[in-house]
Design an enzyme around this catalytic site. Structure first.
Site, PDB file in Angstrom:
ATOM      1  N   SER A 157       0.818  -1.213   0.000  1.00 37.96           N
ATOM      2  CA  SER A 157       0.000   0.000   0.000  1.00 37.96           C
ATOM      3  C   SER A 157       0.853   1.264   0.000  1.00 37.96           C
ATOM      4  O   SER A 157       0.334   2.356  -0.205  1.00 37.96           O
ATOM      5  CB  SER A 157      -0.907   0.027   1.236  1.00 37.96           C
ATOM      6  OG  SER A 157      -0.126   0.028   2.424  1.00 37.96           O
TER       7      SER A 157
ATOM      8  N   HIS B   2      -3.313  -3.813  -5.215  1.00 37.96           N
ATOM      9  CA  HIS B   2      -3.547  -3.385  -3.841  1.00 37.96           C
ATOM     10  C   HIS B   2      -4.999  -3.603  -3.426  1.00 37.96           C
ATOM     11  O   HIS B   2      -5.892  -2.875  -3.827  1.00 37.96           O
ATOM     12  CB  HIS B   2      -3.164  -1.906  -3.687  1.00 37.96           C
ATOM     13  CG  HIS B   2      -3.402  -1.384  -2.304  1.00 37.96           C
ATOM     14  ND1 HIS B   2      -3.888  -0.117  -2.054  1.00 37.96           N
ATOM     15  CD2 HIS B   2      -3.240  -1.971  -1.088  1.00 37.96           C
ATOM     16  CE1 HIS B   2      -4.000   0.049  -0.744  1.00 37.96           C
ATOM     17  NE2 HIS B   2      -3.626  -1.055  -0.154  1.00 37.96           N
TER      18      HIS B   2
ATOM     19  N   GLU C 140      -6.538  -1.449  -6.432  1.00 41.50           N
ATOM     20  CA  GLU C 140      -5.737  -0.501  -7.205  1.00 41.50           C
ATOM     21  C   GLU C 140      -4.718  -1.288  -8.028  1.00 41.50           C
ATOM     22  O   GLU C 140      -3.922  -2.053  -7.473  1.00 41.50           O
ATOM     23  CB  GLU C 140      -5.019   0.488  -6.287  1.00 41.50           C
ATOM     24  CG  GLU C 140      -5.949   1.475  -5.622  1.00 41.50           C
ATOM     25  CD  GLU C 140      -5.239   2.432  -4.684  1.00 41.50           C
ATOM     26  OE1 GLU C 140      -5.485   3.649  -4.759  1.00 41.50           O
ATOM     27  OE2 GLU C 140      -4.434   1.963  -3.850  1.00 41.50           O
TER      28      GLU C 140
ATOM     29  N   ASN D 286      -4.576   6.439  -0.815  1.00 33.20           N
ATOM     30  CA  ASN D 286      -3.786   6.959   0.300  1.00 33.20           C
ATOM     31  C   ASN D 286      -3.213   8.338   0.003  1.00 33.20           C
ATOM     32  O   ASN D 286      -3.057   9.165   0.909  1.00 33.20           O
ATOM     33  CB  ASN D 286      -2.666   5.984   0.654  1.00 33.20           C
ATOM     34  CG  ASN D 286      -3.180   4.758   1.381  1.00 33.20           C
ATOM     35  OD1 ASN D 286      -4.330   4.710   1.778  1.00 33.20           O
ATOM     36  ND2 ASN D 286      -2.335   3.747   1.537  1.00 33.20           N
TER      37      ASN D 286
END
Length: 583
Positions: free
Chosen positions: A417, A438, A450, A488
């Site tokens: 991540s 991900h 992802e 993120n």
């Protein structure tokens, strides 16, 4: 003691003003609604009529439309909701000061300008407050009452009572740029616009990532179109003049779109194209991706290997086996293999007990899974997904082994991540076969994957992960290999800003969490979310983002570092931003 208001006014009937007028009328108040021209009045009336639906006759019956501020003479409270420009708002308030009675409260719906500076443009600064409705006013639950240092207590109480009468969640805040919600929201929106402008990811993938990765009700570019591209630019410009933060410097494309009249839903075209001006219905345009296009050219996959035995790895094993693939997983010992098999069986049994899974399907899923203790067992699988500890040396060593062991043409995927996928790719000795995949935790529940391509990833490798994700009933989004990927990179600067807000004693954690949930419809406030993620994990991600982008605004807030040092890591330790010992 607050007055029970009956006569109110709204000046400016754009998206925000029309919504405010509708909400006031729905609550039974008599509303005088003012716009600059008959044409603008007609547009606002039509918008309210569409929005009110079956209640349109009752709602419109309580609204008197006009083009004259003089018609507000009898109003007990007036909300101005004109465009976010200081000179314009100050001028309107100064005119209202002359028209309205001495006891009339003048409220500004500004989201970014100084209420104090607007107040002193009138002869009654003590009667001027902020009354900022979250957008859209009809559906959003939050009203922020902004109390200046010179505001009369009675005026503030009137505004608070009105917000409660409307059935809204009311939070009273001081006069700081952006208050709570917009100070957090617009930096996030601007970051998403910049991500799109720089072609890091498509509009659809950015929006899908935040909806399915964070559970947000709408993606950021969809929100900009709803608010208005021009309004977004004006708010950011005002915030930047106050804060000086790079995060608030409007992305150039916002000004270009505003100049071109590409303003979002209200003009029929923004980041997306709409059925008509004022419509929220998105229609296909030249940039709309072809369904399933991202999976074209995928390599065939029948067998999958998963490396790891933790919570994430076990969840991925379950998801992949449910998707119909034969799965070989690798754990470090026979005991860990047994633990994974036990956890998998327990998870599936719970689903059977709750009626979510047939017993026969459970048995089929378990029959597709086998464990081993050596990565050599993965020599013939079509796809390997590693889900080991988030340590670059550990992952690099694993990919060196996988590069040697896996058959030619096998796709090697990392669930990292925060670490550079290219480092794993280079360690493998076959970087074209390596891609990020991900998953979000828990993998059995979260819909997002992802798909992270490095500069070396072969197109058919990324396509393969898209194809597999589709079979797993996941929503896959594409992005390039840089810190934070999509989710993120957008989420943690927003969380960090919330910590800085708390650290500055601008608002309490309770008020910030309440404002974000009620104002934006987010499932959790920022501090609730930080405590769920873990403050140590959050700090590590913030540090990674700061290291890669070198932006001072991304430096972790000292309060976050102090909590981690003290061992207040969130729910897992019983204390973080919130204390869970008494909950």
């Amino acid at each position: 003691m607050a007055r029970e208001l009956n006569e109110v006014g709204v000046v400016g009937l754009g998206t925000a003003g029309a919504g405010i007028a509708e909400v006031l009328a729905q609550a039974g108040l008599s509303v005088t609604a003012v716009e600059v021209s008959d044409e603008a009045v007609a547009r606002a009336r039509a918008a309210i009529e569409r929005s009110a639906g079956e209640e349109k006759d009752a709602v419109l019956g309580r609204i008197r439309f006009t083009t004259s501020l003089d018609d507000l003479a009898a109003a007990e409270l007036v909300v101005e909701a004109v465009p976010e420009r200081a000179e314009l708002k100050a001028g309107i308030l100064a005119q209202l000061d002359k028209v309205c009675g001495p006891d009339t409260v003048l409220a500004t719906n500004t989201s970014s300008l100084s209420v104090t500076e607007l107040a002193v443009a009138t002869g009654r600064p003590g009667k001027v407050v902020g009354l900022h409705f979250a957008t859209p006013a009809k559906d959003a639950q939050l009203v922020q009452v902004v109390r200046t240092a010179i505001a009369d207590a009675a005026a503030v109480e009137d505004a608070q009572a009105l917000a409660e009468r409307l059935g809204k969640v009311q939070v009273t805040v001081g006069d700081e740029p952006g208050f709570i919600v917009d100070a957090l929201l617009f930096g996030y929106l601007n970051h998403a616009v910049s991500m799109f402008e720089n072609k890091y990811a498509s509009r659809e993938d950015i929006d899908a990532a935040m909806r399915f990765g964070c559970g947000l009700p709408k993606g950021p570019l969809q929100v900009v179109d709803e608010i208005g591209v021009d309004t977004t630019y004006d708010v950011l410009d005002a915030l930047h003049r106050k804060s000086g933060k790079r995060l608030h410097a409007p992305s150039p494309v916002l000004k270009q779109m505003t100049t071109a009249g590409v303003l979002g839903q209200k003009s029929g075209r923004g980041f997306y194209t709409y059925a008509e001006a004022g419509s929220a219905e998105v229609v296909a345009d030249a940039s709309t991706p072809t369904p399933g296009g991202a999976a074209e050219g995928a390599r065939p996959v029948q067998t999958v290997g998963v490396v790891g035995s933790g919570t994430m790895a076990t969840g991925i094993i379950e998801v992949v086996a449910k998707g119909g693939y034969d799965v070989t997983f690798i754990a470090r010992s026979d005991e860990k293999v047994a633990n994974v098999e036990k956890a998998l069986a327990k998870s599936l049994d719970k689903q059977v007990q709750r009626g979510r899974l047939e017993e026969s399907v459970r048995d089929e899923v378990l029959g597709r899974v086998k464990g081993a203790t050596s990565v050599e067992a993965l020599s013939d699988v079509d796809l390997v997904i590693e889900a080991v500890v988030e340590s670059l040396p550990v992952k690099e060593a694993l990919f060196a082994d996988l590069g040697r062991i896996a058959k030619a043409g096998a796709v090697l995927a990392t669930t990292t991540s925060s670490l550079p996928v290219i480092k794993c790719a280079q360690a493998s000795g076959r970087p074209a076969d390596v891609v990020g995949m991900h998953f979000f935790n828990p993998a059995q529940v979260m819909k997002l994957v992802e798909v992270v391509s490095t500069v070396s990833t072969a197109p058919d490798v990324a396509a393969t992960v898209h194809a597999v994700s589709a079979k797993l009933k996941k929503v896959a989004v594409s992005c390039n290999d840089r810190a934070g990927f999509i989710v993120n990179a957008l989420l943690f600067p927003y969380l960090n800003d919330a910590v800085s807000m708390l650290e500055a004693h601008y608002a309490s954690a309770a008020d910030i969490d309440t404002a974000v949930k009620a104002g934006l419809g987010y499932p959790m406030g920022p501090f609730e979310l930080l405590d769920v993620v873990g403050n140590d994990v959050s700090l590590a991600i913030e540090q990674e983002l700061h290291t890669e982008f070198r932006d001072p605004a991304l430096a972790p807030a000292p309060l976050l570092e102090h909590l981690v040092t003290a061992g207040y890591l969130g729910r897992k330790t019983g204390r973080g931003f919130w204390d869970y010992s008494s909950r």
